[in-house]
Design an enzyme around this catalytic site. Sequence first.
Site, PDB file in Angstrom:
ATOM      1  N   LYS A  93     -21.530 -19.201 -10.472  1.00 48.86           N
ATOM      2  CA  LYS A  93     -20.766 -19.088 -11.718  1.00 48.86           C
ATOM      3  C   LYS A  93     -19.310 -18.722 -11.407  1.00 48.86           C
ATOM      4  CE  LYS A  93     -21.032 -19.118 -16.272  1.00 48.86           C
ATOM      5  NZ  LYS A  93     -21.975 -18.298 -17.040  1.00 48.86           N
ATOM      6  N   TYR A  95       0.855  -1.182   0.000  1.00 51.49           N
ATOM      7  CA  TYR A  95       0.000   0.000   0.000  1.00 51.49           C
ATOM      8  C   TYR A  95       0.896   1.239   0.000  1.00 51.49           C
ATOM      9  CZ  TYR A  95      -4.242   2.675   0.856  1.00 51.49           C
ATOM     10  OH  TYR A  95      -5.272   3.557   0.753  1.00 51.49           O
TER      11      TYR A  95
END
Length: 405
Positions: free
Chosen positions: A98, A43
């Site tokens: 899915k 970060y």
Amino acid sequence: MQFSPGSDEIYAEALALHAKHRGKLEIRPKVPLRDKADLSRAYTPGVAEVCREIMKDRNLAYKYTLKANTIAIVTDGSAVLGLGNIGGYAAIPVMEGKAILFKEFAGVDAFPICFESYETDFTDQVKNIAPVFGGINLEDIAAPKCFEVEDALQDIGIPVMHDDQHGTAVVVLAALLNACKVTGKKYPDLNIVICGAGAAGFAITRLLKCIGYNPNVCTTVNEIIVCDTKGTIFRGREGLYKNKYKFIIAEETNKPALCGSLADAMRGADVFIGVSAPDVLSEEMVRSMNKDAIVFAMANPVPEIWPDAARHAGAVVVGTGRSDFPNQINNVLAFPGIFRGALDARATRITDEMKIVAAHAIAEYVQKPRHDRILPNILDKGVTQAVAKAVSEAAILCGCSRNLD
């Protein structure tokens, strides 16, 4: 023997499973965060340099971010399974399902993006989420809007495919190629009846008749007659101008302009492909087909005709969308490998060639087709690898692959 579409036990188990795990999908970090040094690299401040590099060349997002292996599964919830227009909230469990299929079969990270309502700017909304994804799988969007959305998203720089259309069509083509080997029928001579003119029916028709496909890579069957709830679709049928997709079907199929019912269309057909409704095909209709008939009754969970009835009426090869009968025709054989191959090639779109080579890869995976085995087992992950390899190679050959190395 008749099978019920579901059981109270299965439904109860499904509810318990989803409640226990709070869904089926989660996100996990790839890098450690053990100390400040880790935090600085992953970060701030280190991530700023990654941002600056991508700002200079946005293609570097494939190198430095999750984009290279991430698919968005986009729906508006307007045509989910056989449940109809249930909306974005209720569609989440299906899209999660899915997503885990993408991960399990192809190693692709996929995430559900479920819109609650179909706004006029839906296409723009999808375009605006494209930067973070390497591809977009459109899912469970009602016809004819699904056609319009997919067409409008073809030039956004990443592959976009409506799986209900093309994934289904690819697997049907694969099944048909092997059914011809079993029956001795010649693919270019086939006369086919397709029952259902929605998303799947339209895409199957286009692929098998090469409508809009490059004739150099697509082989057409002899004839197709498409039926909807009003009967056969033919040139001059009243009201076709209201639906340009049925108008296309009328112009490109049913050259004899047969006007009649499904039963009329079935006389002398070699193949029946059903993507419609339960129990619309009778044994009498199957008997009226040509010898060694092929029947793909794909309505799910209750097919257009039950397999034992179709065989009793003379069909030699019978397939359904169900897992409890031989020859399950399911697009899980296609979409994981198609998107895996597209991602591997950094493809900008999914082309005609990529769909067709996917179908042939699926068909060729079955080395010795039989009447009860024209397609691979849907749990065989080797199918995904074979499809991905063929699709990736086709993407490179057709010039829609990015070389980022």
